[in-house]
Design a protein around this motif. Sequence first.
Motif, short mmCIF file in Angstrom:
data_model
loop_
_atom_site.label_atom_id
_atom_site.label_comp_id
_atom_site.label_asym_id
_atom_site.label_seq_id
_atom_site.Cartn_x
_atom_site.Cartn_y
_atom_site.Cartn_z
N LEU A 164 0.86 -1.17 0.00
CA LEU A 164 0.00 0.00 0.00
C LEU A 164 0.91 1.23 0.00
CD1 LEU A 164 -2.89 1.22 0.29
CD2 LEU A 164 -2.43 1.30 2.75
N ALA A 165 0.72 2.10 -0.98
CA ALA A 165 1.52 3.32 -1.07
C ALA A 165 0.61 4.53 -0.85
CB ALA A 165 2.19 3.41 -2.44
N ARG A 166 1.16 5.56 -0.17
CA ARG A 166 0.41 6.78 0.12
C ARG A 166 1.23 7.98 -0.34
NH1 ARG A 166 1.05 3.87 4.31
NH2 ARG A 166 2.48 5.27 5.33
N LEU A 167 0.53 9.01 -0.84
CA LEU A 167 1.18 10.25 -1.25
C LEU A 167 0.25 11.41 -0.92
CD1 LEU A 167 3.35 11.89 -2.86
CD2 LEU A 167 1.93 11.47 -4.89
N ALA A 168 0.81 12.46 -0.35
CA ALA A 168 0.04 13.68 -0.08
C ALA A 168 0.96 14.88 -0.33
CB ALA A 168 -0.47 13.69 1.35
N ILE A 169 0.44 15.87 -1.03
CA ILE A 169 1.17 17.10 -1.30
C ILE A 169 0.22 18.25 -1.02
CG2 ILE A 169 2.30 18.51 -3.05
CD1 ILE A 169 3.01 15.90 -4.50
N GLY A 170 0.71 19.27 -0.32
CA GLY A 170 -0.11 20.42 -0.01
C GLY A 170 0.62 21.72 -0.29
N HIS A 171 -0.14 22.71 -0.74
CA HIS A 171 0.40 24.05 -0.99
C HIS A 171 -0.54 25.07 -0.36
CE1 HIS A 171 2.43 27.37 -2.89
NE2 HIS A 171 1.30 27.77 -3.43
N ASN A 172 0.04 26.04 0.34
CA ASN A 172 -0.75 27.06 1.03
C ASN A 172 -0.10 28.41 0.76
OD1 ASN A 172 -2.30 28.58 2.75
ND2 ASN A 172 -1.39 27.78 4.61
N ASP A 173 -0.84 29.32 0.15
CA ASP A 173 -0.33 30.64 -0.16
C ASP A 173 -1.27 31.67 0.47
OD1 ASP A 173 1.08 32.77 -1.17
OD2 ASP A 173 0.39 32.52 -3.22
N GLY A 174 -0.94 32.10 1.67
CA GLY A 174 -1.77 33.05 2.38
C GLY A 174 -1.13 34.43 2.43
N GLU A 175 -1.96 35.45 2.35
CA GLU A 175 -1.45 36.82 2.37
C GLU A 175 -2.49 37.71 3.06
OE1 GLU A 175 -0.11 40.21 -0.87
OE2 GLU A 175 -1.15 38.42 -1.55
N TYR A 176 -2.02 38.55 3.98
CA TYR A 176 -2.90 39.53 4.59
C TYR A 176 -3.08 40.68 3.62
CZ TYR A 176 -2.31 37.12 9.01
OH TYR A 176 -2.32 36.18 10.00
N LYS A 177 -4.32 41.07 3.37
CA LYS A 177 -4.62 42.20 2.50
C LYS A 177 -4.79 43.48 3.31
CE LYS A 177 -4.67 40.06 -1.41
NZ LYS A 177 -3.69 40.36 -2.43
N GLU A 178 -5.30 43.32 4.53
CA GLU A 178 -5.44 44.47 5.44
C GLU A 178 -5.34 43.97 6.88
OE1 GLU A 178 -8.24 48.37 5.68
OE2 GLU A 178 -9.30 46.45 5.69
N PHE A 179 -4.45 44.57 7.65
CA PHE A 179 -4.24 44.18 9.04
C PHE A 179 -4.04 45.46 9.82
CE2 PHE A 179 -2.60 40.35 11.50
CZ PHE A 179 -2.79 40.94 12.73
N LEU A 180 -5.11 45.94 10.44
CA LEU A 180 -5.08 47.22 11.13
C LEU A 180 -4.64 47.04 12.58
CD1 LEU A 180 -8.40 48.74 9.73
CD2 LEU A 180 -6.06 48.98 8.85
N SER A 181 -3.75 47.91 13.03
CA SER A 181 -3.20 47.83 14.38
C SER A 181 -3.06 49.24 14.94
CB SER A 181 -1.84 47.14 14.35
OG SER A 181 -1.28 47.10 15.64
N PHE A 182 -3.35 49.38 16.22
CA PHE A 182 -3.21 50.67 16.89
C PHE A 182 -1.77 50.84 17.35
CE2 PHE A 182 -3.35 53.25 20.82
CZ PHE A 182 -3.88 54.42 20.28
N ASN A 183 -1.12 51.89 16.89
CA ASN A 183 0.25 52.20 17.28
C ASN A 183 0.19 53.04 18.56
OD1 ASN A 183 2.82 53.43 17.64
ND2 ASN A 183 3.24 53.12 15.45
N ARG A 184 0.63 52.46 19.66
CA ARG A 184 0.53 53.13 20.96
C ARG A 184 1.47 54.33 21.06
NH1 ARG A 184 0.85 48.29 25.06
NH2 ARG A 184 0.57 49.96 26.57
N LEU A 185 2.52 54.35 20.25
CA LEU A 185 3.45 55.49 20.29
C LEU A 185 2.91 56.70 19.56
CD1 LEU A 185 6.80 53.57 19.67
CD2 LEU A 185 5.88 54.38 21.86
N THR A 186 2.26 56.47 18.40
CA THR A 186 1.77 57.59 17.60
C THR A 186 0.29 57.86 17.82
OG1 THR A 186 1.20 56.20 15.70
CG2 THR A 186 3.46 57.07 15.80
N GLY A 187 -0.43 56.90 18.37
CA GLY A 187 -1.87 57.05 18.56
C GLY A 187 -2.66 56.87 17.27
#
Length: 187
Positions: A35-58
């Motif tokens: 019995l032979a098994r094969l698995a291949i996976g590809h994952n291409d993830g990208e953040y398009k918008e990631f909002l963060s509060f900058n505590r130094l600049t407000g």
Amino acid sequence: YQFGFATETIVENAAKAEIKGFEIESTWAPTEKFLARLAIGHNDGEYKEFLSFNRLTGEVEDISDTFAFGFAPKWNANVGLDYYQPIASRDMLILRANYSWTDKTVGNFGQPDPSGLDRNVFPSRSVWDFSAIWQHNDWLNVTAFVKDAFHDDNYLATSVDVGVFWFGAVAPGRIWGLEVSAAWQQQ
């Protein structure tokens, strides 16, 4: 003198992300013994918008260019082969070999290492596992195994920055073992 340390946890969520990928799995049994098994996976993830509060600049900033998809390798693959050999009337010997490979990954939930040391980037890793299983009368299994057969070193598998401290999880290298399992059915 009084010294104090504090840890603050801030939870931030990406506003927009795009994930593309695929996974292919296949099993092939050319004979009753193989019995032979094969698995291949590809994952291409990208953040398009990631909002963060900058505590130094407000100000609220889009930090999508600085974050990677954490704990998500671009590529991974697994190949395995099982050999089944009947022994006597109701016993079976199973020999199993398995190879897996994982592309480099990023820990710390994708956040860059603030020190610039890349403590959250983990190189690709390949692992060979082998086992020999004796099955007796469908109720007793005895398995001798070796996991990660060709690496005797432990390795840093993941990490996370929690402010004052940086934590990492170590995965073991080669592990040898013997496992015995039995199943009884009440009549």
